[in-house]
Design a protein around this motif. Structure first.
Motif, mmCIF file in Angstrom:
data_model
loop_
_atom_site.group_PDB
_atom_site.id
_atom_site.type_symbol
_atom_site.label_atom_id
_atom_site.label_comp_id
_atom_site.label_asym_id
_atom_site.label_seq_id
_atom_site.Cartn_x
_atom_site.Cartn_y
_atom_site.Cartn_z
ATOM 1 N N MET A 1 -14.506 -27.813 -33.564
ATOM 2 C CA MET A 1 -14.723 -26.369 -33.612
ATOM 3 C C MET A 1 -16.206 -26.081 -33.408
ATOM 4 S SD MET A 1 -13.576 -23.640 -36.539
ATOM 5 C CE MET A 1 -14.633 -24.338 -37.808
ATOM 6 N N LYS A 2 -16.502 -25.115 -32.546
ATOM 7 C CA LYS A 2 -17.882 -24.807 -32.223
ATOM 8 C C LYS A 2 -18.569 -24.121 -33.398
ATOM 9 C CE LYS A 2 -20.636 -22.672 -28.597
ATOM 10 N NZ LYS A 2 -20.586 -21.907 -27.328
ATOM 11 N N ARG A 3 -19.762 -24.570 -33.716
ATOM 12 C CA ARG A 3 -20.522 -23.973 -34.808
ATOM 13 C C ARG A 3 -21.240 -22.728 -34.331
ATOM 14 N NH1 ARG A 3 -24.692 -28.058 -36.508
ATOM 15 N NH2 ARG A 3 -25.168 -26.505 -38.083
ATOM 16 N N SER A 4 -21.277 -21.705 -35.168
ATOM 17 C CA SER A 4 -21.967 -20.473 -34.823
ATOM 18 C C SER A 4 -23.444 -20.580 -35.174
ATOM 19 C CB SER A 4 -21.342 -19.291 -35.572
ATOM 20 O OG SER A 4 -21.608 -19.408 -36.961
ATOM 21 N N VAL A 5 -24.220 -19.649 -34.635
ATOM 22 C CA VAL A 5 -25.637 -19.584 -34.969
ATOM 23 C C VAL A 5 -25.800 -19.319 -36.454
ATOM 24 C CG1 VAL A 5 -27.770 -18.271 -34.616
ATOM 25 C CG2 VAL A 5 -26.296 -18.821 -32.665
ATOM 26 N N ALA A 6 -24.917 -18.482 -37.005
ATOM 27 C CA ALA A 6 -24.981 -18.164 -38.439
ATOM 28 C C ALA A 6 -24.754 -19.405 -39.287
ATOM 29 C CB ALA A 6 -23.954 -17.083 -38.786
ATOM 30 N N ASP A 7 -23.815 -20.266 -38.857
ATOM 31 C CA ASP A 7 -23.557 -21.509 -39.589
ATOM 32 C C ASP A 7 -24.810 -22.387 -39.599
ATOM 33 O OD1 ASP A 7 -20.952 -20.827 -40.138
ATOM 34 O OD2 ASP A 7 -20.132 -21.879 -38.399
ATOM 35 N N GLY A 8 -25.455 -22.482 -38.450
ATOM 36 C CA GLY A 8 -26.665 -23.287 -38.376
ATOM 37 C C GLY A 8 -27.774 -22.736 -39.254
ATOM 38 N N GLN A 9 -27.873 -21.398 -39.309
ATOM 39 C CA GLN A 9 -28.893 -20.783 -40.152
ATOM 40 C C GLN A 9 -28.590 -21.016 -41.620
ATOM 41 O OE1 GLN A 9 -31.781 -19.239 -39.005
ATOM 42 N NE2 GLN A 9 -32.270 -19.510 -41.175
ATOM 43 N N ASP A 10 -27.317 -20.956 -41.978
ATOM 44 C CA ASP A 10 -26.933 -21.212 -43.368
ATOM 45 C C ASP A 10 -27.308 -22.631 -43.780
ATOM 46 O OD1 ASP A 10 -25.960 -18.684 -43.737
ATOM 47 O OD2 ASP A 10 -23.852 -19.222 -43.404
ATOM 48 N N GLU A 11 -27.072 -23.584 -42.893
ATOM 49 C CA GLU A 11 -27.425 -24.967 -43.188
ATOM 50 C C GLU A 11 -28.932 -25.122 -43.355
ATOM 51 O OE1 GLU A 11 -25.881 -27.880 -40.549
ATOM 52 O OE2 GLU A 11 -23.804 -27.203 -40.744
ATOM 53 N N ALA A 12 -29.689 -24.470 -42.477
ATOM 54 C CA ALA A 12 -31.150 -24.540 -42.582
ATOM 55 C C ALA A 12 -31.627 -23.929 -43.889
ATOM 56 C CB ALA A 12 -31.785 -23.814 -41.393
ATOM 57 N N ASN A 13 -31.001 -22.813 -44.288
ATOM 58 C CA ASN A 13 -31.378 -22.174 -45.550
ATOM 59 C C ASN A 13 -31.063 -23.062 -46.741
ATOM 60 O OD1 ASN A 13 -32.272 -19.917 -44.186
ATOM 61 N ND2 ASN A 13 -30.373 -18.767 -44.477
ATOM 62 N N ARG A 14 -29.897 -23.728 -46.701
ATOM 63 C CA ARG A 14 -29.533 -24.618 -47.807
ATOM 64 C C ARG A 14 -30.493 -25.810 -47.868
ATOM 65 N NH1 ARG A 14 -24.177 -22.961 -46.397
ATOM 66 N NH2 ARG A 14 -23.964 -24.630 -44.871
ATOM 67 N N ARG A 15 -30.876 -26.311 -46.703
ATOM 68 C CA ARG A 15 -31.815 -27.428 -46.675
ATOM 69 C C ARG A 15 -33.166 -27.014 -47.276
ATOM 70 N NH1 ARG A 15 -35.658 -30.279 -43.644
ATOM 71 N NH2 ARG A 15 -35.169 -32.502 -43.412
ATOM 72 N N GLN A 16 -33.634 -25.817 -46.904
ATOM 73 C CA GLN A 16 -34.901 -25.334 -47.450
ATOM 74 C C GLN A 16 -34.809 -25.111 -48.955
ATOM 75 O OE1 GLN A 16 -37.220 -26.221 -44.968
ATOM 76 N NE2 GLN A 16 -38.239 -24.586 -46.088
ATOM 77 N N ALA A 17 -33.658 -24.625 -49.410
ATOM 78 C CA ALA A 17 -33.473 -24.430 -50.851
ATOM 79 C C ALA A 17 -33.538 -25.763 -51.588
ATOM 80 C CB ALA A 17 -32.135 -23.732 -51.121
ATOM 81 N N LEU A 18 -32.963 -26.797 -51.002
ATOM 82 C CA LEU A 18 -33.029 -28.134 -51.602
ATOM 83 C C LEU A 18 -34.466 -28.647 -51.659
ATOM 84 C CD1 LEU A 18 -29.928 -29.819 -49.923
ATOM 85 C CD2 LEU A 18 -30.266 -29.530 -52.383
ATOM 86 N N ILE A 19 -35.222 -28.412 -50.593
ATOM 87 C CA ILE A 19 -36.616 -28.879 -50.553
ATOM 88 C C ILE A 19 -37.440 -28.160 -51.623
ATOM 89 C CG2 ILE A 19 -38.725 -28.904 -49.153
ATOM 90 C CD1 ILE A 19 -36.899 -29.313 -46.692
ATOM 91 N N ARG A 20 -37.265 -26.841 -51.738
ATOM 92 C CA ARG A 20 -38.025 -26.084 -52.739
ATOM 93 C C ARG A 20 -37.662 -26.520 -54.157
ATOM 94 N NH1 ARG A 20 -36.799 -21.822 -49.172
ATOM 95 N NH2 ARG A 20 -35.083 -21.163 -50.517
ATOM 96 N N ALA A 21 -36.374 -26.667 -54.422
ATOM 97 C CA ALA A 21 -35.941 -27.090 -55.760
ATOM 98 C C ALA A 21 -36.418 -28.502 -56.063
ATOM 99 C CB ALA A 21 -34.408 -27.012 -55.862
ATOM 100 N N SER A 22 -36.385 -29.369 -55.075
ATOM 101 C CA SER A 22 -36.842 -30.750 -55.267
ATOM 102 C C SER A 22 -38.323 -30.789 -55.584
ATOM 103 C CB SER A 22 -36.556 -31.577 -54.016
ATOM 104 O OG SER A 22 -35.168 -31.652 -53.758
ATOM 105 N N ALA A 23 -39.106 -29.984 -54.869
ATOM 106 C CA ALA A 23 -40.549 -29.946 -55.118
ATOM 107 C C ALA A 23 -40.826 -29.537 -56.563
ATOM 108 C CB ALA A 23 -41.219 -28.974 -54.153
ATOM 109 N N ARG A 24 -40.124 -28.519 -57.037
ATOM 110 C CA ARG A 24 -40.336 -28.057 -58.411
ATOM 111 C C ARG A 24 -39.949 -29.132 -59.415
ATOM 112 N NH1 ARG A 24 -36.863 -26.079 -61.835
ATOM 113 N NH2 ARG A 24 -35.302 -25.641 -60.220
ATOM 114 N N LEU A 25 -38.807 -29.777 -59.198
ATOM 115 C CA LEU A 25 -38.339 -30.802 -60.128
ATOM 116 C C LEU A 25 -39.223 -32.048 -60.091
ATOM 117 C CD1 LEU A 25 -34.509 -30.413 -59.534
ATOM 118 C CD2 LEU A 25 -35.720 -29.952 -61.669
ATOM 119 N N PHE A 26 -39.636 -32.459 -58.894
ATOM 120 C CA PHE A 26 -40.524 -33.621 -58.800
ATOM 121 C C PHE A 26 -41.837 -33.346 -59.505
ATOM 122 C CE2 PHE A 26 -38.494 -34.940 -54.456
ATOM 123 C CZ PHE A 26 -37.382 -35.424 -55.129
#
Length: 210
Positions: A1-26
């Protein structure tokens, strides 16, 4: 199934959220004491979800360091646009670096300073390549300051010191970086905000124009 631009943006946002949370926890707990479950919980994910974005915790650490250096490089280049003299460039770089270390949500570089030894060797070269770009901005600024006699109280009497821009960079950045171990922003009598701390630092290192 073809991924939408919105799906890709959601993934990028989740990745950034993980990076920010990781920085705070580290920053708060240290890399070794932080679990992937801790990171997932901080962003409302299941414990295995971070592995969709990263192969392991070491890759998350690398991403945190890369994000900090990228932000630092962008902020410094932007600050330098308004600076027209060597003194203004030095002031801008000192103040920006303090912001990179201490502004709200700026845990990334502190993690690099504290947890460098936890980064696997295969990731270090990538981080060093980005860090070298940031260091070059400092190198150019300090080289100009030294050549004009604006840095170092005794450089007129010590040719080697006047030419040693690498040591100047390491000493000045080392002093600023070390503030992550003791500086706390607070209000009240005798308190220094980041502007005051930056001004004090500049006064310690910068000479008046000859």
């Amino acid at each position: 199934m073809k991924r939408s631009v919105a799906d890709g943006q959601d993934e990028a946002n989740r990745r950034q959220a993980l990076i920010r949370a990781s920085a705070r926890l580290f920053r708060e707990k240290g890399f070794e004491a932080t679990t992937v479950r801790d990171i997932a919980g901080a962003v409302g994910m299941r414990s295995g979800s971070p592995f969709y974005h990263f192969s392991n915790k070491q890759e998350i650490l690398k991403a945190v360091m890369e994000e900090g250096l990228r932000q630092g490089l962008d902020r410094t280049e932007e600050a330098l646009k308004a600076a027209t003299t060597p003194q203004e460039r030095f002031r801008a770089m000192v103040r920006t670096h303090y912001g990179i270390l201490h502004d709200e949500g700026s845990e990334f570089i502190a993690v690099l300073l504290y947890d460098w030894r936890s980064l696997p060797d295969e990731h270090k070269q990538d981080i060093i390549a980005v860090k070298d770009r940031y260091d070059l901005l400092w190198q150019a600024c300090l080289q100009e300051m030294l050549s004009l006699g604006l840095l170092g109280a005794n450089s007129d009497h010590d040719k080697a010191a006047a030419d040693d821009v690498k040591t100047a960079r390491l000493m000045i950045m080392g002093a600023i970086n070390f503030t992550v171990t003791w500086y706390k922003q607070h209000t009240g009598r005798g308190a220094m905000d980041l502007d005051a701390l930056s001004d004090r630092t500049v006064r310690f290192f910068m000479r008046e124009a000859p």
